[in-house]
Design a protein around this motif. Structure first.
Motif, PDB file in Angstrom:
ATOM      1  N   THR A  10      32.273  37.762  39.204  1.00 34.13           N
ATOM      2  CA  THR A  10      33.831  37.729  39.618  1.00 34.13           C
ATOM      3  C   THR A  10      34.108  36.418  39.015  1.00 34.13           C
ATOM      4  N   PHE A  11      33.799  35.201  39.451  1.00 33.57           N
ATOM      5  CA  PHE A  11      33.476  34.160  38.966  1.00 33.57           C
ATOM      6  C   PHE A  11      34.006  34.621  36.849  1.00 33.57           C
ATOM      7  N   TRP A  12      33.006  34.833  36.364  1.00 35.75           N
ATOM      8  CA  TRP A  12      33.691  35.007  34.490  1.00 35.75           C
ATOM      9  C   TRP A  12      34.696  36.009  34.341  1.00 35.75           C
ATOM     10  N   LEU A  13      34.207  37.237  35.008  1.00 35.68           N
ATOM     11  CA  LEU A  13      35.242  38.428  34.725  1.00 35.68           C
ATOM     12  C   LEU A  13      36.830  37.829  35.180  1.00 35.68           C
ATOM     13  N   THR A  14      36.454  36.735  35.915  1.00 30.77           N
ATOM     14  CA  THR A  14      38.019  36.509  35.786  1.00 30.77           C
ATOM     15  C   THR A  14      38.746  35.490  35.191  1.00 30.77           C
ATOM     16  N   THR A  15      37.860  34.587  35.066  1.00 35.01           N
ATOM     17  CA  THR A  15      38.141  33.627  33.737  1.00 35.01           C
ATOM     18  C   THR A  15      38.088  34.024  32.921  1.00 35.01           C
ATOM     19  N   ALA A  17      39.549  36.927  32.245  1.00 37.16           N
ATOM     20  CA  ALA A  17      40.932  37.423  32.066  1.00 37.16           C
ATOM     21  C   ALA A  17      42.128  36.493  32.009  1.00 37.16           C
ATOM     22  N   ILE A  18      41.437  35.228  32.898  1.00 37.64           N
ATOM     23  CA  ILE A  18      42.437  34.718  32.882  1.00 37.64           C
ATOM     24  C   ILE A  18      42.965  33.547  31.175  1.00 37.64           C
ATOM     25  N   ALA A  19      41.928  33.816  30.836  1.00 36.81           N
ATOM     26  CA  ALA A  19      41.847  33.264  29.241  1.00 36.81           C
ATOM     27  C   ALA A  19      42.683  34.526  28.297  1.00 36.81           C
ATOM     28  N   GLY A  20      42.299  35.317  28.808  1.00 41.91           N
ATOM     29  CA  GLY A  20      43.356  36.460  27.756  1.00 41.91           C
ATOM     30  C   GLY A  20      44.361  36.108  28.244  1.00 41.91           C
ATOM     31  N   LEU A  21      44.845  36.269  29.868  1.00 42.76           N
ATOM     32  CA  LEU A  21      45.656  36.540  29.384  1.00 42.76           C
ATOM     33  C   LEU A  21      46.715  35.191  29.184  1.00 42.76           C
ATOM     34  N   MET A  22      45.751  33.513  28.955  1.00 50.24           N
ATOM     35  CA  MET A  22      47.033  32.414  28.373  1.00 50.24           C
ATOM     36  C   MET A  22      46.706  33.122  26.882  1.00 50.24           C
ATOM     37  N   VAL A  23      45.759  33.906  26.156  1.00 46.36           N
ATOM     38  CA  VAL A  23      46.176  33.774  24.728  1.00 46.36           C
ATOM     39  C   VAL A  23      47.177  35.065  24.906  1.00 46.36           C
ATOM     40  N   MET A  24      47.683  35.622  25.446  1.00 43.02           N
ATOM     41  CA  MET A  24      48.764  36.764  25.116  1.00 43.02           C
ATOM     42  C   MET A  24      49.873  35.741  25.737  1.00 43.02           C
ATOM     43  N   SER A  25      50.103  35.015  26.619  1.00 45.13           N
ATOM     44  CA  SER A  25      50.979  33.542  26.379  1.00 45.13           C
ATOM     45  C   SER A  25      51.458  33.125  25.192  1.00 45.13           C
ATOM     46  N   ALA A  26      50.018  32.457  24.942  1.00 52.03           N
ATOM     47  CA  ALA A  26      50.632  31.754  23.609  1.00 52.03           C
ATOM     48  C   ALA A  26      51.371  32.564  22.574  1.00 52.03           C
ATOM     49  N   THR A  83      48.180  32.646  36.357  1.00 48.98           N
ATOM     50  CA  THR A  83      48.391  32.520  38.044  1.00 48.98           C
ATOM     51  C   THR A  83      47.767  32.824  39.185  1.00 48.98           C
ATOM     52  N   SER A  84      48.421  33.767  39.704  1.00 43.49           N
ATOM     53  CA  SER A  84      47.567  35.028  40.549  1.00 43.49           C
ATOM     54  C   SER A  84      46.315  34.875  40.158  1.00 43.49           C
ATOM     55  N   SER A  88      43.319  32.912  43.504  1.00 46.66           N
ATOM     56  CA  SER A  88      42.469  34.104  43.606  1.00 46.66           C
ATOM     57  C   SER A  88      41.186  32.681  44.321  1.00 46.66           C
ATOM     58  N   LEU A  89      41.367  32.423  42.424  1.00 43.19           N
ATOM     59  CA  LEU A  89      39.469  32.421  41.741  1.00 43.19           C
ATOM     60  C   LEU A  89      39.285  30.889  43.335  1.00 43.19           C
ATOM     61  N   PHE A  90      40.750  29.567  42.480  1.00 41.44           N
ATOM     62  CA  PHE A  90      40.279  28.834  43.153  1.00 41.44           C
ATOM     63  C   PHE A  90      40.171  28.670  45.007  1.00 41.44           C
ATOM     64  N   THR A  91      40.909  29.210  45.730  1.00 39.62           N
ATOM     65  CA  THR A  91      40.821  29.552  46.507  1.00 39.62           C
ATOM     66  C   THR A  91      39.016  29.601  47.310  1.00 39.62           C
ATOM     67  N   ARG A  92      38.576  30.907  46.815  1.00 36.66           N
ATOM     68  CA  ARG A  92      37.254  31.093  47.011  1.00 36.66           C
ATOM     69  C   ARG A  92      36.106  29.872  47.010  1.00 36.66           C
ATOM     70  N   MET A  93      36.074  29.264  45.875  1.00 35.67           N
ATOM     71  CA  MET A  93      35.407  28.233  45.476  1.00 35.67           C
ATOM     72  C   MET A  93      35.432  27.087  46.504  1.00 35.67           C
ATOM     73  N   PHE A  94      37.200  26.526  46.679  1.00 28.91           N
ATOM     74  CA  PHE A  94      37.795  25.474  46.953  1.00 28.91           C
ATOM     75  C   PHE A  94      38.186  25.720  48.203  1.00 28.91           C
ATOM     76  N   GLY A  95      38.719  26.359  48.622  1.00 29.32           N
ATOM     77  CA  GLY A  95      39.234  27.048  50.260  1.00 29.32           C
ATOM     78  C   GLY A  95      40.514  26.884  50.135  1.00 29.32           C
ATOM     79  N   GLU A  96      41.459  26.045  51.041  1.00 28.57           N
ATOM     80  CA  GLU A  96      42.646  26.128  51.138  1.00 28.57           C
ATOM     81  C   GLU A  96      43.525  24.739  50.155  1.00 28.57           C
ATOM     82  N   SER A  97      42.380  24.188  50.053  1.00 31.29           N
ATOM     83  CA  SER A  97      43.174  22.961  48.671  1.00 31.29           C
ATOM     84  C   SER A  97      43.197  24.047  47.508  1.00 31.29           C
TER      85      SER A  97
END
Length: 434
Positions: A10-15, A17-26, A83-84, A88-97
């Protein structure tokens, strides 16, 4: 598969996806900048040379509102989705912070890699980038067109509530204003010489100015009286600095022809070779026999139209009349060309009085008949010419009277001192900035 494996996948797929979306944003950010910053003139030049990307860029930039709407829609979609996913990814890894951490990380990533970097490249290589991205952006516009159309209608409705009317077909900048702005900027930066700027702006202004603004006023027109003796007419034409002179009969308002010095000389030569009786032949000469039909134009004709008419008729001389048919002045092709290239003088004009002369105190001695436009071009001032064509006319308009020598006025940030006046005409002024 254990939970750690699922988490890793899940981590690698989400990462990814985020990288691909950043490329599209650029891509969306850079495309917006490239297509809005690219010069349409340069794109047209590329398109004429066979560049299909440039031709496509030209087509999609014809409707800037639809272009920007589609690109912003795509850009916001990928940014919000990225961003969404990051939250989601950082919440799974670090909780509320993880929410705060995701916000910080995504802000930096979007700012650097999706905004500053692609936009900097797009500005540096606007035409090249616009040509490359135009096919993909054209597809994006086709996909998002229904949504963008609904958004445009909603935006116009909201603006209308506040009294703001939008023109669906309006351009942000007219072509002329865009060229004029570029010339002024280039001149201020020292890239464009003042003379070059004035010539180009003068050519652009021909369609905005009328013959009334540049014509020679009737009070200064040299005319030939058809009732004068032939010898007097010959002497007047030969001593005149002008090659064409209007001919009147009875009343100077009654212009019945225009004589050209070459036609006159040909007629004299023909008379001198007839029967060896030159004096007798000259006395029988009639100037109207060699005169051309006068050409009249209304004083509201634009300089652009009048120049085209001169070229079409193969003539350089026209008499200007008002709506009642009364003579106002005359205009020549040279007068129009002077609006582009500046004052044109020849061997007959070198002794003419200069209409503008600078004094030691930094002020200017100016002929009252000098046009406001010519003064502005010579001094880089910005005196208004909506209410008057000449400097004298501007002073009379602002003073609401015909001033006398010695009177001083201050308006539009300048000091105007009347030096000379003849009858009801202000003939000489001294002007300087306050």
């Amino acid at each position: 598969m254990d939970s750690s494996t699922v988490l890793d996948a899940t981590f690698w797929l989400t990462t990814a996806a985020i990288a691909g979306l950043m490329v599209m944003s650029a891509f969306f950010s850079g495309s917006e900048t490239a297509l809005t910053a690219a010069s349409r003139g340069k794109l047209r030049s590329r398109a004429d040379k066979g560049d299909r990307g440039a031709a496509s860029a030209l087509k999609i930039t014809e409707d800037n509102e639809r272009l920007i709407g589609s690109v912003l829609l795509g850009n916001n979609l990928v940014n919000i989705l990225a961003t969404s996913l990051a939250t989601s990814l950082f919440t799974r890894m670090f909780g509320e912070s993880g929410v705060a951490l995701a916000t910080l990380v995504m802000t930096l990533l979007v700012l650097i890699f999706a905004e500053v970097l692609p936009k900097t490249y797009a500005i540096t290589n606007a035409e090249t980038a616009a040509s490359r991205v135009s096919p993909a952006i054209r597809l994006v516009i086709m996909v998002f067109s229904p949504i963008v159309a609904a958004v445009r209608a909603l935006v116009r409705g909201l603006l209308a509530l506040f009294g703001v009317q939008t023109d669906p077909d309006g351009q942000v900048l007219a072509v002329r204003d865009e060229i004029a702005g570029a010339l002024q900027l280039g001149h201020s930066e020292g890239v464009v010489m003042k003379e070059d700027r004035d010539r180009i702006l003068g050519a652009l202004d021909l369609a905005e100015r009328t013959v009334e603004e540049v014509m020679l006023h009737r009070s200064k027109i040299e005319m030939v009286n058809a009732d004068d003796d032939p010898e007097a007419i010959f002497a007047q034409c030969l001593h005149s600095p002008h090659t064409r002179l209007p001919i009147f009969k009875g009343d100077p308002e009654n212009i019945i022809g225009v004589v050209h010095s070459k036609d006159l000389l040909r007629a004299i030569d023909a008379l001198l070779h007839q029967d060896g009786e030159a004096n007798g032949n000259l006395k029988r000469f009639r100037v109207l026999d060699v005169a051309k039909k006068p050409y009249f134009v209304p004083d509201t004709t634009t300089l652009d139209d009048q120049m085209r008419e001169f070229l079409r008729r193969h003539t350089h001389f026209a008499l200007v009349v008002d709506e009642y048919g009364a003579l106002r002045g005359l205009i020549t092709l040279e007068d129009i060309l002077e609006e582009i290239v500046g004052e044109i003088t020849d061997e007959f004009d070198v002794d003419a009085e200069r209409p503008l002369r600078r004094t030691e105190d930094g002020h200017y001695l100016i002929d009252g008949a000098m046009t406001i436009r010519d003064l502005n071009r010579a001094t880089d001032w910005n005196l208004p010419d909506e209410e008057a064509n000449t400097i004298a006319g501007l002073v009379i308009h602002e003073a609401q009277m015909i001033p006398t020598p010695g009177q001083v006025f201050s308006f539009h940030g300048f000091r105007f001192e009347v030096l000379q006046r003849q009858a009801n005409r202000v003939t000489k002024l001294k002007i300087g900035p306050l």
